[in-house]
Design a protein around this motif. Structure first.
Motif, PDB file in Angstrom:
ATOM      1  N   ALA B 244       2.072  -0.659 -20.659  1.00  0.00           N
ATOM      2  CA  ALA B 244       2.243  -2.050 -20.588  1.00  0.00           C
ATOM      3  C   ALA B 244       2.389  -2.500 -19.301  1.00  0.00           C
ATOM      4  O   ALA B 244       1.902  -3.851 -18.901  1.00  0.00           O
ATOM      5  CB  ALA B 244       3.278  -2.319 -21.307  1.00  0.00           C
ATOM      6  N   HIS B 245       2.857  -2.024 -18.416  1.00  0.00           N
ATOM      7  CA  HIS B 245       2.888  -2.427 -16.901  1.00  0.00           C
ATOM      8  C   HIS B 245       2.068  -1.961 -16.011  1.00  0.00           C
ATOM      9  O   HIS B 245       1.565  -2.483 -14.892  1.00  0.00           O
ATOM     10  CB  HIS B 245       4.336  -1.700 -16.193  1.00  0.00           C
ATOM     11  N   LEU B 246       1.175  -1.108 -16.554  1.00  0.00           N
ATOM     12  CA  LEU B 246       0.013  -0.477 -15.525  1.00  0.00           C
ATOM     13  C   LEU B 246      -1.025  -1.628 -15.089  1.00  0.00           C
ATOM     14  O   LEU B 246      -1.240  -1.625 -13.700  1.00  0.00           O
ATOM     15  CB  LEU B 246      -0.707   0.713 -16.431  1.00  0.00           C
ATOM     16  N   PRO B 247      -1.191  -2.677 -15.935  1.00  0.00           N
ATOM     17  CA  PRO B 247      -2.124  -3.716 -15.225  1.00  0.00           C
ATOM     18  C   PRO B 247      -1.543  -4.558 -13.901  1.00  0.00           C
ATOM     19  O   PRO B 247      -2.282  -4.628 -12.889  1.00  0.00           O
ATOM     20  CB  PRO B 247      -2.597  -4.546 -16.409  1.00  0.00           C
ATOM     21  N   LEU B 248      -0.145  -4.588 -14.009  1.00  0.00           N
ATOM     22  CA  LEU B 248       0.317  -5.321 -12.844  1.00  0.00           C
ATOM     23  C   LEU B 248       0.824  -4.225 -11.863  1.00  0.00           C
ATOM     24  O   LEU B 248       0.407  -4.488 -10.634  1.00  0.00           O
ATOM     25  CB  LEU B 248       1.759  -6.016 -13.556  1.00  0.00           C
ATOM     26  N   LEU B 249       1.096  -3.169 -12.324  1.00  0.00           N
ATOM     27  CA  LEU B 249       1.430  -1.961 -11.354  1.00  0.00           C
ATOM     28  C   LEU B 249       0.243  -1.924 -10.735  1.00  0.00           C
ATOM     29  O   LEU B 249       0.270  -1.585  -9.248  1.00  0.00           O
ATOM     30  CB  LEU B 249       1.977  -0.920 -12.092  1.00  0.00           C
ATOM     31  N   ARG B 250      -0.968  -1.592 -10.977  1.00  0.00           N
ATOM     32  CA  ARG B 250      -2.007  -1.438 -10.352  1.00  0.00           C
ATOM     33  C   ARG B 250      -2.344  -2.577  -9.272  1.00  0.00           C
ATOM     34  O   ARG B 250      -2.966  -2.006  -8.251  1.00  0.00           O
ATOM     35  CB  ARG B 250      -3.173  -1.354 -11.312  1.00  0.00           C
ATOM     36  N   TYR B 251      -2.215  -3.565  -9.733  1.00  0.00           N
ATOM     37  CA  TYR B 251      -2.336  -4.811  -8.713  1.00  0.00           C
ATOM     38  C   TYR B 251      -1.464  -4.677  -7.391  1.00  0.00           C
ATOM     39  O   TYR B 251      -1.853  -4.832  -6.399  1.00  0.00           O
ATOM     40  CB  TYR B 251      -2.203  -6.148  -9.487  1.00  0.00           C
ATOM     41  N   GLU B 252      -0.269  -4.209  -7.815  1.00  0.00           N
ATOM     42  CA  GLU B 252       0.798  -4.263  -6.836  1.00  0.00           C
ATOM     43  C   GLU B 252       0.518  -2.970  -5.680  1.00  0.00           C
ATOM     44  O   GLU B 252       1.037  -2.828  -4.803  1.00  0.00           O
ATOM     45  CB  GLU B 252       2.206  -3.932  -7.352  1.00  0.00           C
ATOM     46  N   ALA B 297       2.717 -12.871 -16.881  1.00  0.00           N
ATOM     47  CA  ALA B 297       2.862 -13.692 -18.296  1.00  0.00           C
ATOM     48  C   ALA B 297       2.255 -12.584 -19.380  1.00  0.00           C
ATOM     49  O   ALA B 297       2.958 -12.534 -20.555  1.00  0.00           O
ATOM     50  CB  ALA B 297       2.127 -14.806 -18.140  1.00  0.00           C
ATOM     51  N   ARG B 298       1.297 -12.055 -18.953  1.00  0.00           N
ATOM     52  CA  ARG B 298       0.809 -10.932 -20.168  1.00  0.00           C
ATOM     53  C   ARG B 298       2.160  -9.877 -20.457  1.00  0.00           C
ATOM     54  O   ARG B 298       2.159  -9.380 -21.593  1.00  0.00           O
ATOM     55  CB  ARG B 298      -0.658 -10.501 -19.809  1.00  0.00           C
ATOM     56  N   LEU B 299       2.456  -9.266 -19.319  1.00  0.00           N
ATOM     57  CA  LEU B 299       3.563  -8.335 -19.389  1.00  0.00           C
ATOM     58  C   LEU B 299       4.463  -8.839 -20.270  1.00  0.00           C
ATOM     59  O   LEU B 299       5.183  -8.123 -21.122  1.00  0.00           O
ATOM     60  CB  LEU B 299       3.730  -7.836 -18.018  1.00  0.00           C
ATOM     61  N   ALA B 300       4.822 -10.064 -20.088  1.00  0.00           N
ATOM     62  CA  ALA B 300       6.129 -10.603 -20.592  1.00  0.00           C
ATOM     63  C   ALA B 300       6.095 -10.745 -22.016  1.00  0.00           C
ATOM     64  O   ALA B 300       6.901 -10.678 -22.818  1.00  0.00           O
ATOM     65  CB  ALA B 300       6.342 -11.943 -20.220  1.00  0.00           C
TER      66      ALA B 300
ATOM     67  N   LEU C 241      -9.070  -5.488 -23.787  1.00  0.00           N
ATOM     68  CA  LEU C 241      -9.805  -4.053 -23.931  1.00  0.00           C
ATOM     69  C   LEU C 241      -9.754  -3.412 -22.603  1.00  0.00           C
ATOM     70  O   LEU C 241      -9.501  -2.319 -22.605  1.00  0.00           O
ATOM     71  CB  LEU C 241     -11.226  -4.655 -24.061  1.00  0.00           C
ATOM     72  N   PHE C 242      -9.738  -4.198 -21.526  1.00  0.00           N
ATOM     73  CA  PHE C 242      -9.589  -3.466 -20.154  1.00  0.00           C
ATOM     74  C   PHE C 242      -8.344  -2.820 -20.143  1.00  0.00           C
ATOM     75  O   PHE C 242      -7.994  -1.577 -19.861  1.00  0.00           O
ATOM     76  CB  PHE C 242      -9.724  -4.389 -19.210  1.00  0.00           C
ATOM     77  N   ASP C 243      -7.351  -3.329 -20.504  1.00  0.00           N
ATOM     78  CA  ASP C 243      -5.963  -2.836 -20.455  1.00  0.00           C
ATOM     79  C   ASP C 243      -5.748  -1.516 -21.231  1.00  0.00           C
ATOM     80  O   ASP C 243      -5.384  -0.476 -21.055  1.00  0.00           O
ATOM     81  CB  ASP C 243      -4.933  -3.743 -20.861  1.00  0.00           C
TER      82      ASP C 243
END
Lengths: 308, 308, 308, 308
Positions: B244-252, B297-300, C241-243
């Protein structure tokens, strides 16, 4: 304050240490005097070859103050390159307050594109202030940063406080020619060009339009004479003297161990008390010292200043 | 003092600055409290992501003292990597005197061969003293230094004061497995392994035998939960939360701008007052901030701790 | 021939080998069919991830001819980067003669300054001819060459035969925005932008104005859907889908072992017969294969195309 | 076949091109004859300074065959370094079938750790076969790969087919001493050591125990005499001759433009018809050519072989 018309020899001074690695304050005075006697017009301190990155800030400042005090009216350039602008701004301010003639700035190795390099200098100048004259150091072998002549031109033309280029690109002869051509056609403001890179091409750099030397070769007398003879047009005399020193000079200009060789010779000449480098740093083998002694003895046959 | 049996989460703390670039002492306290509330067991300060290389020595010491005072009995690890041993020795001594639990040392980028790396750590330990526990930082993306498992083994077995490996090689999963295999066959002394590299592989590193996380991801709560669930054997729950955190974590975890993203989120969470980096450093574009807000927002939707 | 209006998905195809390291011609056909079935619009062959540097010239040509023959009217882009222009010119000519849609060129790692990079492309185009459409590959993690948006602009505006940018700088989102802004203000000619870097930021790159993907992730179906949904404005569906794929995608995008992971999955999917890399190349450990299987199984819960 | 007792001079031969960049077959013969007349014992072809990376495979093979045919019984060493083992194996096999005396292998720049380097040579030998004698090339300035004396020892002791070290580390004198010390104490098998790096330290390398020179300086006559005088114990005579050449030799040993300078002099001497480099490659400025002419004229005062 350093001007863009400066000519002559600025020795790159090492930092003298005692055998236990602490600063050798007595040798700082002795070394400063040595450089004047050897014909240097000024000194550059706290550069890469001054082991600046191994010094504590208060040690750096102590050296700055002591050298300037000893130097009297002679100009002292202080290397202020640092990973962060806070340290650069502080050292630049303190050095100028202590009486330095200028500061010298090399870009950090992360700079790659033209815009990054030009932008870095704009930021650095904004940080230290536009009233401090600075030397642009172009030394890709050490910094990994490649500056085209065009990038140097942009920095010089953008920055009235840039008064000098320390040229040590390799190969670099055509770079000097390109800059001097631009000065002649009016597209580039004139700055002084002093040459480093261990003086490995000094006699040819002078013919391309350099104004002198800024390097730490252990016989500043040779730099002095080659610069004077070149400026006077005695090309062959300059080359003869240069050639006599080249076998030793090449030995001192080696990567990794070069500074150890230089300090060894300076200690042998009495300019500093010990040839100690701060750790981490290499030590000379007995075979290496024997090489140096042999090259010194051979040089002394031609240049008596190498006899001791 | 840190021991080789340490488990859990050590957040890599940034250094908070005011908009003018000066130290933000008020945020240092606030941030320290934040990390405890978010589930961190300890903190690591003055690392690469703490902008240590842009700090003056007295600033570094000020941060060390303030964080340790605020931390009470919680362990604080202090990064002491420096180009020269003089600065490393001094900061290590001052940090331990102030109550630090250990110091962390990464090798300089000029180290290439196995012997150079092993020799560097031997010299560093001789300089700071064998009584100071230290963390071996293996982070080739930042240092350019490649350590084989065999080199790490030599350093650990040679150095009783090495209590922890900060593991951030990439790829690095098989390296953890290799070290743990050697522990099992008795050829390697046990040390704690905490994982960095922005936590990009944390859930898998835990399965290979890591003891926890040492990284600065702006949601230490996730690190805490993933480490706890992994140690408890709840592999799928750990993976679900991690994913769940990976999309943000990847960005950071991006190069160059990653720390700016991290500080932006920490400021949004109220952990620090401003997202300022000291110059030279990148600034976030409006589009980048919009990306972060959207990912938050998506993570939340899954993790309410990201709602604010 | 490729045009500057191209949109969609170009899979980066690996080169299939038999276990003994020889070319696996049967798998070349099978793999080509696989990519069409998985939704790819075209293919890019002989790139870094195609192990091009380990192929003999006649092998390269054999692959080019076989893939093009099998592809029918689908466009094939051929990587022609080489240390010397002789090899580049020859391969480009042979590829176009065989029916390729375009060639792709990355700069050699010795290029540092803006002028060197721009000059290199001018020379390369002069060598291959201005009638061959080419893709400009901007991949600093692999090439070490940093191109500013301004350098890319110069190359595009100078070179009518440049029809596409393969974008894989990292961080790179703001670079796409900068180029698209210049297109809007009329200072930059429009070219297609397809994104690589293992698709690690694909869904965000599409929002910045990219036209699609050019990368080798082992599920081209996901690339296809994310590109289509993004172009249709279904941002959240694309992100969902990406996530779901990101945990596996991140695993495949690792340095050093990433291509081995990719070939392992492609072999598991039946796209190629073996996961062999030519030596020198890494081999996957049993633990790594178990990681991949577990991530595949988890992905299959959301995306049935990962079930097999 | 080359043996581990080889002594003398192996010139590194450039590849002659016509002004349009095509191979100059007539000059290949002329150049081969030139090297014998200048005192070379053998030749090394297809090295970095032979622009090997810009040649097509069939061109490489053509050169190999032509040089070997012209050389008669003289030994020819063929550089076979390549990004992939397929190309290396093929060229090595073809070269030996054509009558080469040995092949030369440098490691790829991605090799960092001791184990990687040792492992690479083990793989390479397995690929080309243990019956082909090979030269281990240690040239970190070009390859970025740092080999300790211990790594070289491991490779030599592991590999009976390693018969020679091409030594061009810098600094490198103590490395020769370390290897020869190990030979004396019986822990290292004897191999021939020939020195490269443009001969910048040749006279000192001979004193440390080297067996000769393998480099491309445009006056092989000097290499021949310095090697012979050194082996005969005439240290000062060797040094006098070396010193006379050093100003020019230093000019030719520059990065980037060095090969252009070398080809310019060889063309002036009549050894090859043109000084053309294949693109991409630098061109000499008029000022650079004037430098070379002046240094040649000065050298001719001492060494008549430079008069023409």
């Amino acid at each position: 304050m350093l001007s863009s018309d400066t000519r002559g020899v600025f020795a790159i001074a090492p930092t003298p240490f005692l055998p236990d690695g602490s600063l050798d304050a007595a040798s700082v005075d002795r070394m400063t005097d040595f450089y004047w006697e050897a014909g240097s017009d000024g000194l550059t301190i706290l550069g890469i070859m001054g082991e600046a990155q191994k010094l504590e800030p208060e040690e750096s400042l102590q050296i700055v103050r002591q050298v300037i005090a000893r130097a009297g009216s002679r100009p002292i350039i202080v290397g202020v390159s640092a990973p962060g602008f806070a340290a650069m701004r502080r050292l630049a301010g303190e050095a100028m307050a202590a009486g330095a003639a200028a500061v010298m700035i090399a870009p950090p190795s992360s700079m790659r594109t033209d815009d990054q390099i030009v932008g870095y200098y704009a930021q650095a100048i904004a940080q230290i202030g536009t009233d401090i004259p600075f030397v642009l150091q172009d030394h890709p072998q050490a910094t990994l940063v490649q500056m085209t002549p065009g990038v140097i031109k942009r920095i010089i033309n953008d920055s009235p406080s840039c008064v000098m280029l320390k040229h040590e690109d390799w190969p670099g002869l055509d770079k000097i020619s390109a800059l001097r051509d631009w000065e002649r056609d009016g597209s580039l403001r004139h700055v002084s060009i002093l040459c480093g890179n261990g003086a490995l091409f000094l006699e040819l750099e002078m013919q391309r339009g350099a104004d002198g030397a800024m390097t730490g070769y252990a016989f500043p007398e040779m730099l002095r004479d080659v610069v004077d003879m070149s400026l006077a047009g005695d090309i062959d005399a300059a080359q003869d003297l240069f050639d006599a020193h080249l076998p030793l000079l090449r030995y001192e200009q080696q990567p990794v161990i070069g500074l150890s060789v230089r300090k060894y010779i300076l200690a042998r000449r009495g300019a500093i008390a010990n040839d100690t480098l701060r750790t981490p740093g290499p030590k000379l083998s007995a075979a290496t010292k024997a090489d140096v002694e042999r090259l010194l003895a051979r040089l002394a046959r031609t240049d008596r200043r190498a006899a001791f």
